[in-house]
Each structure stands twice: as structure tokens, then as C-alpha cells.
Design an enzyme around this catalytic site. Structure first.
Site, short mmCIF file in Angstrom:
data_model
loop_
_atom_site.label_atom_id
_atom_site.label_comp_id
_atom_site.label_asym_id
_atom_site.label_seq_id
_atom_site.Cartn_x
_atom_site.Cartn_y
_atom_site.Cartn_z
N CYS A 305 43.15 43.80 37.07
CA CYS A 305 42.76 44.94 36.23
C CYS A 305 41.86 45.97 36.93
O CYS A 305 42.06 47.17 36.71
CB CYS A 305 42.15 44.47 34.91
SG CYS A 305 41.06 43.06 34.99
N ARG A 334 41.81 32.14 42.44
CA ARG A 334 40.68 31.51 41.73
C ARG A 334 40.31 30.21 42.44
O ARG A 334 41.19 29.46 42.88
CB ARG A 334 41.06 31.19 40.27
CG ARG A 334 41.73 32.33 39.52
CD ARG A 334 40.74 33.27 38.88
NE ARG A 334 41.43 34.39 38.25
CZ ARG A 334 41.97 34.36 37.03
NH1 ARG A 334 41.88 33.26 36.29
NH2 ARG A 334 42.58 35.42 36.54
N GLN A 352 50.58 36.89 38.52
CA GLN A 352 50.64 37.22 37.10
C GLN A 352 51.67 38.32 36.87
O GLN A 352 51.79 39.25 37.66
CB GLN A 352 49.28 37.71 36.60
CG GLN A 352 48.19 36.66 36.62
CD GLN A 352 46.86 37.23 36.16
OE1 GLN A 352 46.43 38.28 36.64
NE2 GLN A 352 46.20 36.55 35.24
N ASP A 354 51.51 40.92 35.28
CA ASP A 354 50.36 41.60 34.70
C ASP A 354 50.70 43.04 34.34
O ASP A 354 51.50 43.70 35.01
CB ASP A 354 49.22 41.60 35.72
CG ASP A 354 47.86 41.44 35.07
OD1 ASP A 354 47.80 41.45 33.83
OD2 ASP A 354 46.87 41.28 35.81
N HIS A 356 48.64 46.66 32.34
CA HIS A 356 47.49 47.24 31.63
C HIS A 356 47.90 48.56 31.01
O HIS A 356 48.50 49.40 31.67
CB HIS A 356 46.31 47.41 32.58
CG HIS A 356 45.82 46.10 33.12
ND1 HIS A 356 46.29 45.57 34.30
CD2 HIS A 356 44.95 45.20 32.61
CE1 HIS A 356 45.72 44.39 34.50
NE2 HIS A 356 44.89 44.14 33.50
N LYS A 439 41.21 38.20 22.58
CA LYS A 439 42.57 38.06 23.08
C LYS A 439 43.43 37.26 22.12
O LYS A 439 42.94 36.52 21.26
CB LYS A 439 42.56 37.38 24.44
CG LYS A 439 41.97 35.97 24.45
CD LYS A 439 42.03 35.36 25.84
CE LYS A 439 41.45 33.94 25.85
NZ LYS A 439 41.66 33.27 27.14
N HIS A 485 45.17 44.49 28.09
CA HIS A 485 45.66 43.62 29.15
C HIS A 485 46.77 42.75 28.54
O HIS A 485 46.59 42.21 27.45
CB HIS A 485 44.57 42.68 29.66
CG HIS A 485 43.28 43.34 30.03
ND1 HIS A 485 42.77 43.33 31.31
CD2 HIS A 485 42.36 44.01 29.27
CE1 HIS A 485 41.61 43.96 31.33
NE2 HIS A 485 41.34 44.38 30.10
#
Length: 612
Positions: A305, A334, A352, A354, A356, A439, A485
């Protein structure tokens, strides 16, 4: 505590009672219920093994048959300590040695907190409860495994024996649970990943870092293609960002230092590191300077992000431009503890799906609904029809969250309204929000009843504020966009691990690494087989040919073990008729088809992403 947790917690006391009848000197620590069962930690000279389970269970069954009542007794701290000093807690009566773990637990109970004991028969234990009424209410139970565990999880403390078991109301439920465990072993994605040659994790590369092998890469690529088609229809644009960024970026976002414990250590520029070494700067001082922001460095990105925020912020935007939807298959890193790593489902580097969304306040509700519809489309296509929706809210008593209460209230309400419009069942859970916003998580139940947290959608008023993002509104004023997100798969590694187990490696045709295998009956049919293979490959069908000298039965068995959806048997009859004998993984012999008919069939299955 739920009813089943109460039953299992009670069974832990029955376990302790049974062990003490065999080994009276055993010292017990904690015995809580856990997911799918219970355990009890204990210390004694005898090392319990699975060979001991039968005799322990015999004693436990005697306790259950005696139908002993669970009696709750409230005592003072001094009374409890006196009993512990006499060895009576976690015991069947007085002993020569104190109940040392119970003494330590008692010392950790805050002043003024009620102290209670529970007694069943001769066994008395320090326990807050609750329990079932009598031991006879426990139903069916079974001991399952033995492990080692440090007292209170601290390696500086003694290492104890941890014995696991489970309990259910009925024998039928217990049997079903162990049947499910056996099925889970067969479906274990680590086992199937090796057998089907899908992925590899190598210690020299690093634990928790997945190497996608060619067949696994096909599955991943097909999933990416699937979601990319959906994203284009919803107006997303694709971006690419680096795997590393400056620490200052992640300080602004709050990822560093909020989650520094779950990130790889920062990287320091070589010249800076050399100058600190010349100064005699210790590692501890270097770490403190990094945390204080006195020096900068780089970080393997834990999230995509901040990068997407910088892309948005690199241009001026009008309300006419919004919503702006940026998507990326972005790899993040991570630092998971080694004991928490688990094949593809818990890793240190993962990609991910992902995206946004930067939108106005008025667009939030419709954008969330679009995100949720995307998740539902993915789950429906893959046959993951059993799921629940969890709204993760902030814990008002926690200091980990950033932003104002007004922002959080608006974001949480937007999620509630979106889920209600979709008419899907949901629960709200305090303390499950991300640090920057609430979320929605989709918790999916697979074909054998296990739950996995997969897709997620999050509303964020905070990061746009932290980065000073703006757009020009209709009145020419600068307004703050809202950020959403969303990641329908979550992690491609985790999602593929779950899919392997969900399908037990038997992927639908559109996902299968090998969609068809040509099986010539003998060497004289090889030329015909190669011509069929060429036709399939020309039509973009993933196919191979088995040119071995094995008999056709062995070739079919191998293809079945490799979970190939279609086996195309070719002999003299098929060659003379210009046909292929089709066998499917699911139905076996399906008769003869022309090559063009088979191609049309398999292309339709792929196009419609049909399931078996």
C-alpha cells in the site's frame, strides 16, 4: 467459554486424574481447552509415549463412569497457597513435594481476584472453570499426541511434557473428527506438492520462501489470469512496484515500527554501516537509532500500500478521476517465527493479489460492494461455497490503532452497510481490525470442514491523512480521498496451498497443470499419438504423451496418480477411425470421440472454468 470448550476443559481434569492414578508424583501446570481439543502440561520422570495412551484412557474411562461431580470451591490466597505447599493442588491428596507450578500460578493472580478450585473425586486443581456438571457428561474422548513445551512458553523455564487429546458429546462426533484428520493427512498440500511436483521449499534458499516449480507456476498463472480478467472489467489498472523501499516510507505509513517484530530487519547502506563500525557503535545502539529515526535504511516491503499511495500522490487528481483503482500482484515479506511456518499456508515471502482504491466519501459504499462481489465470484468459481464473513473492528481499549474515532466510526459503518446489502451472514469481532482501519475477512470452510481466512477488504481513512493525499473537489477545494485495500485471494501462496487441499490435488481442467495425457497402447501407435499431441498443443491445451514401453494399464494408473483430468487412449481401432478413446479422472471410460470433438469439449470447460 462455549459448551464444547467447557466439556474439553473438564476432560483435561479427567486426564490429570487418570495420570495421577498411574504416576502420583506428576506435577501439573496448565490444562486449557484449545481448538479441536485440550492439552495438559506436566512434569515427571516417566516420559509419556503413545504406548501409554491406552492405560491412561482406561483410568479416564473409570473416572467418567463414576460420574463424579465437579465441585467449585472458592478459597483465600493463603488457603490456596497452603494447599499448594502440601502438594494437594493438581493432585489426588497431600504429597511430600509442593505443587510447584500451582504455587507460581497463584503468585501471578492479581490481588483482589477471586481464587477458585475444582474438585472431582479425589482430584483437586486450581482452576477458574467453568466445567460440566459431572464427569459422566464428557461423552467420548481420545488422546492424540505428546509434545514438549516450555513452562509459560519461555525457554528459560523447565521443559514439560504436553499431552493432547480431544472430546466430543458423542462417539459418532469423535469418530467423524478422526476421519477428518485422516482425510486432512491425505490432502496435506505439502505431501501433494511433492507428489505432484508443484513447489519446493529449500533450506539453502530459506525457510518460508517458496520455489514455484513449472506445474505449480501454471496454477498460479491461471489464477492470476482469472482475476486479471475480472479486474479489467471493473476498471482496475495494473502497476508494478519494487520489493524494497526506504524506511522513511514505512515510518510514515506506520508499518515501521508498529509491526517491526513481524518484519525483516532494516538494511543499512554500506557506507553508513562502515562509519558506525568505525565509531564502535554496538548493534543495540544501531537498532535504537533506527527506531528513533536518526538514521535511514531500507526495508523489504511488508505491504504494497505505501507504494500505491506514492503512485497516486505522484499526480494531481480531480473528483472526475475518482475512483482510481490500482492493482498489483506484489510480493511482500514478513518475518514469521520458524515454528509458525507451514508449507505454503504460512510463509515469509508471498505475493498478494493486491489492489488499492482511492475514492470519494460518496463512492465508498459502492466500491466496497464491488470488492465483495469480486470475492464472491472467485469463491463461487472455485466451488468454495461454504464461508462466513467477519467484520474486524477496533478494540477501543487498545493503543495500536491510528486515526480519529470519527474516521473509524465512518469506516466501520460503511463495512456493515455493504455486508447487509449483500445479504450474507456476518459476525463482528473487536480487536481484529488492521492498525489503520476496519476490515472484512472471508473465512472459507473447505470440503472437509476446516476454516481458512482468505479474501479481505479494508476501509482506510488514516493512510491518506498520513501521506497528505488530496483530490480537487467540485468546489475547487482540496479534499482527502478514502482508501480501500482489497485482496480476494489474500496470498497466492496460501490460497494455492488451500486449493491443493480443497481439490486434493485433482484440479478442475482450467487449473490443471496437465489437462490431457496421450497414451499410445504400443510403439506402433506412437506416430498417431504424436499427431494428436501436436493438435492439442496447437489448440493451447496443456498435454503430454507417455512414450514409455509400459503396458496401457500401467500408463493409466500413472496418469491417475498424477491426477490428470483426461487420458486419451490410442490403439489400432482409434487410429483407423481417426478417433481417441477418452478416459476421465472422474468417470473412467467415456467412449470414443473425434479429436475435434474432444478439443471443443475441453476448450468449453476451460472457457467456462467448469468444475468436475
Amino acid at each position: 467459554m462455549t459448551e464444547i470448550e467447557r466439556l474439553r476443559h473438564s476432560c483435561a481434569h479427567v486426564l490429570a486424574t487418570g495420570i495421577l492414578r498411574i504416576w502420583p508424583e506428576a506435577q501439573f501446570a496448565a490444562g486449557p481447552p484449545v481448538e479441536n481439543g485440550f492439552y495438559y502440561d506436566l512434569e515427571m520422570d516417566h516420559h509419556i509415549s503413545p504406548a501409554d495412551f491406552d492405560k491412561i484412557e482406561v483410568e479416564m474411562k473409570k473416572v467418567v463412569k463414576q460420574n463424579q461431580p465437579f465441585e467449585r470451591i472458592v478459597v483465600s490466597r493463603d488457603e490456596a497457597l497452603a494447599l499448594a505447599d502440601e502438594g494437594r493442588l493438581g493432585a489426588l491428596g497431600p504429597r511430600t513435594a509442593p505443587s510447584k507450578f500451582k504455587v507460581d500460578i497463584l503468585r501471578g493472580i492479581p490481588d483482589g481476584e477471586e481464587i477458585s478450585l475444582y474438585r472431582n473425586g479425589d482430584f483437586t486443581d486450581l482452576c477458574a472453570g467453568p466445567h460440566v456438571m459431572r464427569t459422566g457428561n464428557i461423552g467420548a474422548f481420545k488422546l492424540s499426541s505428546i509434545a514438549s513445551a516450555y513452562y509459560k512458553g519461555d525457554s528459560n523455564n523447565p521443559q514439560l511434557q504436553r499431552i493432547y487429546g480431544t472430546a466430543f458429546k458423542t462417539r459418532a462426533e469423535l469418530d467423524q473428527y478422526f476421519e477428518q484428520l485422516e482425510e486432512a493427512k491425505k490432502r496435506d498440500h505439502r505431501k501433494l506438492g511433492r507428489e505432484l511436483d508443484l513447489f519446493h521449499i529449500d533450506d539453502e534458499v530459506g525457510p518460508g520462501l517458496v520455489l514455484w516449480k513449472p506445474k505449480g507456476a501454471i496454477i498460479r498463472k491461471e489464477l492470476q489470469t482469472f482475476i486479471s480478467e475480472e479486474l479489467r472489467q471493473q476498471g482496475y489498472t495494473e502497476v508494478f512496484t519494487p520489493h524494497i523501499g526506504k524506511l522513511a516510507l514505512f515510518r510514515t505509513s506506520g508499518h515501521y515500527p508498529y509491526y517491526s517484530d513481524s518484519q525483516f530487519p532494516p538494511l543499512i547502506e554500506p557506507d553508513t554501516l562502515a562509519s558506525f563500525a568505525e565509531e564502535g557503535c554496538s548493534c543495540a545502539e544501531l537498532s535504537n537509532r533506527l527506531k528513533r529515526g536518526e538514521i535511514d535504511g531500507y526495508l523489504l516491503k511488508p505491504m504494497n500500500c505505501p507504494m500505491h499511495i506514492k503512485i497516486y500522490g505522484s499526480s494531481l487528481h480531480s473528483y472526475r478521476d475518482l475512483p482510481i483503482r490500482l492493482a498489483e500482484f506484489g510480493t511482500v515479506y514478513r518475518w514469521e517465527q520458524s515454528g509458525e511456518l507451514a508449507g505454503m499456508t504460512r510463509v515469509r515471502g508471498f505475493t498478494q493479489d493486491d489492489a488499492h482504491i482511492f475514492c470519494t466519501e460518496e463512492q465508498v459504499l459502492s466500491e466496497i460492494q464491488g470488492c465483495l462481489q469480486l470475492v464472491l465470484k472467485i469463491l463461487g468459481t472455485l466451488g468454495m461455497d461454504s464461508y462466513r464473513v467477519r467484520i474486524g473492528l477496533r478494540d477501543a481499549d487498545s493503543a495500536k490503532y491510528v486515526g480519529t474515532s470519527e474516521q473509524w466510526d465512518r469506516a466501520e459503518q460503511a463495512l456493515r452497510e455493504s455486508v447487509k446489502i449483500l445479504a450474507v451472514p456476518f459476525t463482528e469481532e473487536r480487536g481484529e481490525a488492521a492498525f489503520y482501519g476496519p476490515k472484512i475477512d472471508f473465512v472459507v470452510k473447505d470440503v472437509i470442514g476446516r476454516e481458512w481466512q482468505l479474501g479481505t477488504v479494508q476501509v482506510d481513512y488514516n493512510l491518506p491523512e498520513r501521506f497528505g493525499l488530496t483530490y480537487i473537489a467540485t468546489d475547487n477545494s482540496a479534499r482527502r480521498p478514502v482508501m480501500i485495500h482489497r485482496a480476494p485471494f489474500g496470498s497466492l501462496e496460501r490460497f494455492c496451498g488451500v486449493l491443493i487441499e480443497h481439490f486434493a490435488g485433482s484440479f478442475p481442467v482450467w487449473l490443471a497443470p496437465e489437462q490431457a495425457r496421450v497414451l499410445p497402447i504400443s510403439e506402433k501407435h506412437l506416430e498417431y499419438g504424436r499427431s494428436i499431441l501436436g493438435l492439442l498443443l496447437d489448440r493451447q491445451i496443456r498435454a503430454t504423451i507417455d512414450e514409455s514401453s509400459d503396458k496401457i494399464g500401467a500408463k493409466i494408473r500413472l496418469a491417475q496418480l498424477d491426477k490428470v483430468p483426461y487420458m486419451l487412449v490410442l490403439g489400432t481401432r482409434e487410429e483407423q477411425a481417426g478417433e481417441i478413446a477418452v478416459r476421465s479422472r472422474k468417470n473412467g471410460d467415456e467412449g470414443a470421440l473425434s479429436a475435434s470433438e474432444f478439443v471443443k469439449r475441453i476448450q468449453m470447460e476451460v472457457k467456462e472454468r467448469q468444475r468436475d
